[in-house]
Design a protein around this motif. Sequence first.
Motif, short mmCIF file in Angstrom:
data_model
loop_
_atom_site.label_atom_id
_atom_site.label_comp_id
_atom_site.label_asym_id
_atom_site.label_seq_id
_atom_site.Cartn_x
_atom_site.Cartn_y
_atom_site.Cartn_z
N SER A 72 0.84 -1.21 0.00
CA SER A 72 0.00 0.00 0.00
C SER A 72 0.87 1.25 0.00
N THR A 73 1.92 1.25 0.80
CA THR A 73 2.84 2.39 0.84
C THR A 73 3.54 2.56 -0.50
N PHE A 74 3.97 1.45 -1.10
CA PHE A 74 4.61 1.52 -2.42
C PHE A 74 3.68 2.18 -3.43
N PHE A 75 2.41 1.76 -3.48
CA PHE A 75 1.49 2.32 -4.45
C PHE A 75 1.20 3.80 -4.16
N ALA A 76 1.19 4.19 -2.90
CA ALA A 76 1.03 5.61 -2.56
C ALA A 76 2.22 6.42 -3.10
N CYS A 77 3.43 5.90 -2.90
CA CYS A 77 4.64 6.57 -3.40
C CYS A 77 4.63 6.63 -4.93
N LEU A 78 4.20 5.53 -5.56
CA LEU A 78 4.14 5.49 -7.02
C LEU A 78 3.16 6.54 -7.55
N THR A 79 2.05 6.70 -6.87
CA THR A 79 1.05 7.70 -7.26
C THR A 79 1.62 9.11 -7.17
N VAL A 80 2.32 9.41 -6.08
CA VAL A 80 2.94 10.73 -5.92
C VAL A 80 4.02 10.95 -6.98
N ALA A 81 4.83 9.92 -7.25
CA ALA A 81 5.88 10.07 -8.27
C ALA A 81 5.29 10.32 -9.64
N ARG B 23 4.03 13.91 -9.74
CA ARG B 23 5.15 14.85 -9.88
C ARG B 23 5.68 14.84 -11.31
N ASP B 24 5.84 13.64 -11.91
CA ASP B 24 6.29 13.56 -13.30
C ASP B 24 5.34 14.32 -14.23
N LYS B 25 4.05 14.19 -13.99
CA LYS B 25 3.08 14.90 -14.82
C LYS B 25 3.24 16.41 -14.65
N GLN B 26 3.49 16.85 -13.42
CA GLN B 26 3.70 18.28 -13.17
C GLN B 26 4.93 18.79 -13.92
N PHE B 27 6.02 18.01 -13.91
CA PHE B 27 7.22 18.38 -14.67
C PHE B 27 6.91 18.47 -16.16
N ASN B 28 6.21 17.44 -16.67
CA ASN B 28 5.91 17.39 -18.10
C ASN B 28 5.02 18.54 -18.55
N LEU B 29 4.15 19.00 -17.67
CA LEU B 29 3.27 20.12 -18.00
C LEU B 29 3.94 21.47 -17.75
N GLY B 30 5.14 21.44 -17.22
CA GLY B 30 5.87 22.67 -16.93
C GLY B 30 5.39 23.37 -15.67
#
Length: 180
Positions: free
Chosen positions: A150-159, A162-169
């Motif tokens: 469950s913790t892994f999937f929470a971290c994966l969701t946040v990552a 964040r990647d989407k935020q970078f990609n959108l600038g």
Amino acid sequence: GGATDEQLARAAERGKLLHMAAEDIDRTGACDWTLPDWRGYLDGYQLFKQDFHFVPDCIEETRIDVMHGYAGRIDRTGTVMINKAETVKVVLDLKFTAAISKHVGLQLAAYNNFFVDAHERRRLVVRPLVNGRYETLWCDEVSSYFHDVSTFFACLTVAKWRDKQFNLGLWKKENSNDRD
């Protein structure tokens, strides 16, 4: 201070080559090409195999979870003997590192999630040592599989967020270490 980039690169290369050597041991029963300074690590791995009657059934296999969007290279799955009579299934990670990091339980929970019988497998870290011995860490004695996955999937969701935020600038590289 911490390790230099050069020291980290050498350690990463050593780990990669020791993983290859351990793979040779599991596939052929021997490895005769490693450097003499590293022989103790392989002796430690072979001692672990002997002590735990380890029988691998999956060796250095890449798996992909398309639904959740992650992949990993599983070092080993197989069986070990505990309590001199009980055989258990394991997902096993080899660590040729200075220490076993705290996140390894999450890593092995993610690997374990690739299998239908994840709830039946124990998560085991084996750290062969240069002196020909080894250390083990049973992740499920530290934290449950269900908590860690469950913790892994929470971290994966946040990552992924964040990647989407970078990609959108919307998130700039210079802000990546901000703690606001």
